[in-house]
Design a protein around this motif. Structure first.
Motif, short mmCIF file in Angstrom:
data_model
loop_
_atom_site.label_atom_id
_atom_site.label_comp_id
_atom_site.label_asym_id
_atom_site.label_seq_id
_atom_site.Cartn_x
_atom_site.Cartn_y
_atom_site.Cartn_z
N VAL A 180 -4.34 6.28 11.39
CA VAL A 180 -3.04 6.10 12.05
C VAL A 180 -2.10 5.43 11.06
O VAL A 180 -2.52 4.92 10.03
CB VAL A 180 -3.14 5.22 13.33
CG1 VAL A 180 -4.01 5.88 14.38
CG2 VAL A 180 -3.65 3.82 13.01
N SER A 181 -0.81 5.43 11.40
CA SER A 181 0.15 4.72 10.56
C SER A 181 0.09 3.23 10.90
O SER A 181 -0.41 2.84 11.96
CB SER A 181 1.56 5.25 10.82
OG SER A 181 1.99 4.87 12.12
N THR A 182 0.61 2.42 10.00
CA THR A 182 0.68 0.98 10.27
C THR A 182 1.55 0.73 11.50
O THR A 182 1.23 -0.14 12.32
CB THR A 182 1.23 0.23 9.05
OG1 THR A 182 0.42 0.55 7.92
CG2 THR A 182 1.21 -1.27 9.25
N ASP A 183 2.62 1.51 11.65
CA ASP A 183 3.48 1.38 12.84
C ASP A 183 2.68 1.63 14.12
O ASP A 183 2.85 0.94 15.11
CB ASP A 183 4.65 2.36 12.78
CG ASP A 183 5.71 1.96 11.76
OD1 ASP A 183 5.69 0.80 11.30
OD2 ASP A 183 6.56 2.81 11.43
N ASP A 184 1.80 2.63 14.08
CA ASP A 184 1.00 2.95 15.26
C ASP A 184 0.02 1.82 15.58
O ASP A 184 -0.25 1.53 16.73
CB ASP A 184 0.25 4.27 15.06
CG ASP A 184 -0.25 4.86 16.37
OD1 ASP A 184 0.40 4.65 17.41
OD2 ASP A 184 -1.29 5.55 16.35
N LEU A 185 -0.50 1.19 14.54
CA LEU A 185 -1.40 0.06 14.74
C LEU A 185 -0.66 -1.14 15.33
O LEU A 185 -1.22 -1.90 16.12
CB LEU A 185 -2.06 -0.33 13.41
CG LEU A 185 -3.16 -1.39 13.46
CD1 LEU A 185 -4.30 -0.98 14.37
CD2 LEU A 185 -3.68 -1.67 12.06
N ALA A 195 -4.32 -10.75 8.35
CA ALA A 195 -3.49 -10.94 7.14
C ALA A 195 -2.75 -9.62 6.92
O ALA A 195 -3.22 -8.55 7.30
CB ALA A 195 -4.38 -11.26 5.94
N LEU A 196 -1.59 -9.72 6.31
CA LEU A 196 -0.78 -8.52 6.08
C LEU A 196 -1.53 -7.46 5.29
O LEU A 196 -1.36 -6.26 5.54
CB LEU A 196 0.52 -8.88 5.36
CG LEU A 196 1.57 -9.59 6.21
CD1 LEU A 196 2.78 -9.96 5.37
CD2 LEU A 196 2.00 -8.71 7.38
N ASP A 197 -2.39 -7.86 4.36
CA ASP A 197 -3.10 -6.86 3.56
C ASP A 197 -4.17 -6.12 4.37
O ASP A 197 -4.64 -5.08 3.95
CB ASP A 197 -3.70 -7.49 2.29
CG ASP A 197 -4.79 -8.49 2.58
OD1 ASP A 197 -4.70 -9.22 3.59
OD2 ASP A 197 -5.75 -8.54 1.78
N HIS A 198 -4.56 -6.65 5.54
CA HIS A 198 -5.51 -5.94 6.40
C HIS A 198 -4.89 -4.72 7.06
O HIS A 198 -5.57 -3.72 7.29
CB HIS A 198 -6.04 -6.86 7.51
CG HIS A 198 -6.93 -7.95 7.06
ND1 HIS A 198 -6.86 -9.22 7.59
CD2 HIS A 198 -7.92 -7.99 6.13
CE1 HIS A 198 -7.75 -9.99 7.02
NE2 HIS A 198 -8.41 -9.26 6.12
N LEU A 199 -3.60 -4.81 7.41
CA LEU A 199 -2.96 -3.78 8.23
C LEU A 199 -3.03 -2.37 7.63
O LEU A 199 -3.48 -1.44 8.30
CB LEU A 199 -1.52 -4.17 8.56
CG LEU A 199 -1.38 -5.40 9.47
CD1 LEU A 199 0.08 -5.77 9.66
CD2 LEU A 199 -2.05 -5.16 10.80
N PRO A 200 -2.60 -2.15 6.36
CA PRO A 200 -2.65 -0.78 5.84
C PRO A 200 -4.08 -0.24 5.73
O PRO A 200 -4.32 0.93 6.00
CB PRO A 200 -2.00 -0.87 4.45
CG PRO A 200 -1.51 -2.25 4.28
CD PRO A 200 -1.96 -3.07 5.44
N ARG A 201 -5.02 -1.10 5.37
CA ARG A 201 -6.41 -0.65 5.23
C ARG A 201 -7.01 -0.28 6.59
O ARG A 201 -7.70 0.73 6.72
CB ARG A 201 -7.26 -1.73 4.55
CG ARG A 201 -6.87 -1.91 3.08
CD ARG A 201 -7.81 -2.81 2.34
NE ARG A 201 -7.60 -4.20 2.77
CZ ARG A 201 -8.46 -5.17 2.53
NH1 ARG A 201 -9.59 -4.94 1.91
NH2 ARG A 201 -8.19 -6.40 2.92
N LEU A 202 -6.72 -1.09 7.61
CA LEU A 202 -7.24 -0.79 8.95
C LEU A 202 -6.58 0.47 9.52
O LEU A 202 -7.25 1.31 10.13
CB LEU A 202 -7.03 -1.98 9.89
CG LEU A 202 -7.89 -3.20 9.59
CD1 LEU A 202 -7.41 -4.41 10.38
CD2 LEU A 202 -9.35 -2.89 9.91
N ALA A 203 -5.27 0.60 9.32
CA ALA A 203 -4.57 1.80 9.79
C ALA A 203 -5.15 3.04 9.14
O ALA A 203 -5.42 4.05 9.81
CB ALA A 203 -3.08 1.68 9.51
N SER A 204 -5.38 2.99 7.85
CA SER A 204 -5.95 4.13 7.13
C SER A 204 -7.36 4.44 7.63
O SER A 204 -7.72 5.61 7.84
CB SER A 204 -5.97 3.84 5.63
OG SER A 204 -6.60 4.88 4.94
N ALA A 205 -8.15 3.41 7.85
CA ALA A 205 -9.52 3.60 8.34
C ALA A 205 -9.55 4.26 9.71
O ALA A 205 -10.48 4.99 10.05
CB ALA A 205 -10.25 2.26 8.40
#
Length: 191
Positions: free
Chosen positions: A66-71, A53-63
């Protein structure tokens, strides 16, 4: 076409997520805690049993720091070159031609047999496995049990290593390509 693109992005992110997590040495639990996601959810995201889900991306990137772009980017292609130092043992030098842990447990080597390797041991080795060799240059003496062969350039041999065996030089150095099963590699390089 839209469904295919979505599947490609989902697969890429799942692979990248696992790659980044393992590169950093994090467990599923550590990333899940840092991302404030249930560990079973993270496991299902990585395995593809649950869609991102879109809301997973920023949280996973932060964890993963890395940036969301890098993920979202495609993982780097692995360096295909095989790196490894040569090993010399009993007059044979081995250069690895495969990475550690190749499919089927087989290991390929370029080998150079010294011209001084002419006399077989009193007791020929026997071990589990199969060996294959292709002679590039020189003439190889191959003893299999009671039989004694001369293998010339351009000839290949394949034999069960349950048969007592030994190989050496006839009249000069030999270069060959060899493929050993895991038991053969251990015998040739580590015993």
């Amino acid at each position: 076409m839209q469904a295919k693109t979505t599947e490609d992005v989902d697969l890429r992110v799942r692979r990248r997520l696992r790659e980044l997590r393992t590169q950093r040495g994090f467990t599923l639990e550590e990333v899940a805690t840092r991302a404030d996601i249930d560990v079973s959810t993270l496991s299902r995201l990585e395995s593809g049993k649950r869609r991102l889900a879109l809301d997973h991306l920023p949280r996973l990137a932060s964890a993963l720091s890395v940036s969301t772009d890098d993920l979202l980017r495609a993982p780097d292609a692995e360096d295909p070159r095989v790196k490894g130092a040569s090993q010399t043992r009993h007059g044979v030098t081995y250069w690895p031609l495969t990475h550690n842990g190749p499919a089927g447990g087989l290991h390929a080597f370029k080998i150079r047999v010294s011209a001084r390797r002419r006399n077989p041991p009193d007791e020929l080795p026997v071990h589990d496995g199969q060996d294959w060799m292709y002679v590039l240059s020189g003439r190889m003496r191959l003893i299999l049990g009671e039989r004694d062969f001369t293998i010339k350039p351009g000839e290949a041999v394949e034999f069960s290593t349950w048969t007592p065996h030994w190989f050496g030089a006839v009249d000069g150095p030999i270069e060959a390509v060899a493929i050993f099963g895991p038991h053969g590699e251990r015998l040739h390089l580590h015993s």
